[in-house]
Design an enzyme around this catalytic site. Structure first.
Site, PDB file in Angstrom:
ATOM      1  CE1 TYR A 143      -3.639   2.574   0.598  1.00 21.70           C
ATOM      2  CE2 TYR A 143      -2.329   3.328   2.464  1.00 21.70           C
ATOM      3  CZ  TYR A 143      -3.384   3.510   1.592  1.00 21.70           C
ATOM      4  OH  TYR A 143      -4.177   4.628   1.695  1.00 21.70           O
ATOM      5  CG  ASP A 238       5.841   3.844   0.520  1.00 23.58           C
ATOM      6  OD1 ASP A 238       6.165   4.642   1.430  1.00 23.58           O
ATOM      7  OD2 ASP A 238       4.658   3.595   0.226  1.00 23.58           O
ATOM      8  CE  LYS A 266       1.375   5.268   8.098  1.00 28.18           C
ATOM      9  NZ  LYS A 266       1.346   4.327   7.013  1.00 28.18           N
TER      10      LYS A 266
HETATM   11  C1  PLP Z   1       0.681   4.806   5.647  1.00 25.61           C
HETATM   12  C2  PLP Z   1       1.387   4.531   4.390  1.00 25.61           C
HETATM   13  C3  PLP Z   1       1.243   5.374   3.271  1.00 25.61           C
HETATM   14  C4  PLP Z   1       0.229   6.480   3.212  1.00 25.61           C
HETATM   15  O1  PLP Z   1       0.485   7.494   4.123  1.00 25.61           O
HETATM   16  P1  PLP Z   1      -0.733   8.500   4.507  1.00 25.61           P
HETATM   17  O2  PLP Z   1      -0.095   9.506   5.391  1.00 25.61           O
HETATM   18  O3  PLP Z   1      -1.763   7.650   5.168  1.00 25.61           O
HETATM   19  O4  PLP Z   1      -1.232   9.078   3.230  1.00 25.61           O
HETATM   20  C5  PLP Z   1       2.028   5.138   2.162  1.00 25.61           C
HETATM   21  N1  PLP Z   1       2.914   4.132   2.147  1.00 25.61           N
HETATM   22  C6  PLP Z   1       3.076   3.298   3.191  1.00 25.61           C
HETATM   23  C7  PLP Z   1       4.100   2.221   3.123  1.00 25.61           C
HETATM   24  C8  PLP Z   1       2.309   3.465   4.344  1.00 25.61           C
HETATM   25  O5  PLP Z   1       2.450   2.611   5.355  1.00 25.61           O
END
Ligand code: PLP
Length: 428
Positions: A143, A238, A266
């Site tokens: 994701y 990511d 995060k």
């Molecule tokens: C949480 C997450 C996102 C999205 O971040 P948001 O701040 O919720 O838009 C993208 N990539 C990874 C790996 C994530 O865990």
């Protein structure tokens, strides 16, 4: 029992779609209705009905220091008193950028945005603009935020709600996203072979967290690096979840991989809305105003988010909690495994440091297909049994459980005891 939460949820549903501002919060995957949280401190949260929970969600990853960490609150207050936003450069942005660049050798320049979604969206725009190619390769079950091009076969809420493809994304765009199973080198070789000269980037969660936790197989990330380099495509790691989580320098430090571009979020916002993307200077310099690829943000780099992020990173550097987090994670995983075995429950636990996922299956979980073998009904039963005993776990199977530096061995041991009772109850 959750009287006020129910009342608030009823009200929320009249005003907000599904009553929530992000789908997984709604408890749809596990049944029941969500708790409304009143406050948190350290490893604990309290709901609107005054019930206390040991928290293993940590706001889905950012709160590696625990809730309402003193140093973060102080930094926020200091920043707040000077004003909340200027839409002009501030020193805090430079300081945070400096800290990020020092922490990750592959990051030469970085730009702040307001969410992980914005980070990955900007990174793939940059990849497409810089390579003048349109195709993106992603792994099933990973994701990367709710970006149009990246929602195809995505993990997290998309997987939990079993939404195959999202209405609202043009087919022509979705077709530019090519899928591979995670941890599968031949599939990666094949997709690059079959699409020579047209793939802008491969985007990967270096440790998958959004199909539940799945570590990269030995050599997988190295092969991903080699294959993308050979194809002159970019490797985007990511690290929105893994950055400053699995190690201060993220998964790329743990596995020794050089990304062309990295996305963050995060933890680097310390609980405030933040994202960042960065990487090679020759790529980053193609962004406006230096270059021609456009990306902007009214509140990007705003002082409150920068202050909370910086305070979090400084505290992480000072405490260096990673080996303690790893042993707490091991204690939790070992405890859960032993409790499940003694109750006769088939359980697989995947863990990397302080992120872990229990899968209700006897098969090894290495990709989205094997993660999907987990019995979601059993996860729901486990979730509710744990919630009733005062443990707040992610309300869906395809998510990571997080420990924070505020969690103690006693916290973990209590959770394991609660799991022991829950597993026995499930076998009855
Ligand atoms: C949480 C997450 C996102 C999205 O971040 P948001 O701040 O919720 O838009 C993208 N990539 C990874 C790996 C994530 O865990």
């Amino acid at each position: 029992m959750s009287h006020r939460s129910q009342e608030l949820f009823d009200r929320a549903r009249r005003l907000i779609p599904g009553g929530v501002n992000s789908p997984v919060r709604a408890f749809t995957a596990v049944g029941g209705s969500p708790l409304f949280i009143a406050r948190g401190k350290g490893s604990r949260i309290w709901d609107e009905d005054g019930r206390e929970f040991l928290d293993y969600v940590g706001s889905w990853g950012p709160l590696i220091l625990g809730h309402a960490a003193e140093e973060v609150l102080v930094a926020l207050q200091e920043a707040m008193l000077r004003g909340t936003s200027f839409g002009a450069p501030t020193e805090l942005e430079v300081e945070l950028a400096d800290e990020l660049v020092r922490a990750m050798p592959s990051l030469q320049k970085v730009r702040m945005v307001n969410s992980g979604t914005e980070a990955t969206l900007s990174a793939i725009r940059l990849a497409r603009g810089a390579t003048r190619r349109d195709r993106i390769v992603k792994a099933e079950g990973c994701y990367h935020g709710h970006v149009d091009s990246l929602l195809v076969k995505a993990g997290s809420g998309v997987a939990s709600l079993a939404i195959p493809g999202t209405p609202g994304i043009p087919r022509e765009l979705a077709e530019l996203t090519l899928l591979v199973p995670f941890n599968n080198v031949p599939a990666l070789e094949r997709v690059f072979q079959e699409n020579q000269g047209s793939i802008a980037a491969l985007i990967l969660e270096p440790v998958a967290g959004n199909m539940g936790v799945v570590a990269p197989a030995p050599g997988y990330l190295e092969e991903a690096r080699r294959i993308t380099r050979k194809a002159r495509a970019l490797l985007i790691l990511d690290e929105v979840m893994t950055g400053f989580r699995v190690a201060y320098g993220g998964a790329q430090a743990v596995y020794g991989i050089d990304a062309d571009l990295t996305t963050l979020g995060k933890i680097i916002g310390g609980g405030l809305p933040v994202g960042a993307y960065g990487g090679r200077a020759d790529l980053m310099d193609q962004m406006a105003p230096e270059g021609k690829i456009y990306q902007a943000g009214t509140l990007s780099g705003n002082p409150l988010a920068m202050a909370a992020g910086l305070a979090t990173l400084k505290s992480l550097k000072r405490q260096n909690p990673y080996s303690r987090l790893d042993s707490l994670g091991r204690r939790l995983a070992d405890g859960l495994k032993e409790a499940a075995e003694s109750a006769g429950v088939a359980l697989r636990i995947n863990r990397v440091g302080s992120m872990l996922t229990p899968f209700f299956t006897s098969e090894e979980v290495t990709d989205f297909a094997t993660a999907s073998l987990s019995d979601a009904n059993r996860y729901s039963a486990f979730f509710h049994g744990m919630l009733n005993r005062g443990n707040y776990l992610p309300p869906a199977q395809f998510e990571a459980h997080f420990l924070s530096a505020s969690h103690t061995e006693q916290d973990v041991d209590r959770t394991v005891e609660d799991a022991r009772h829950t597993f026995r109850e499930m076998e009855r």
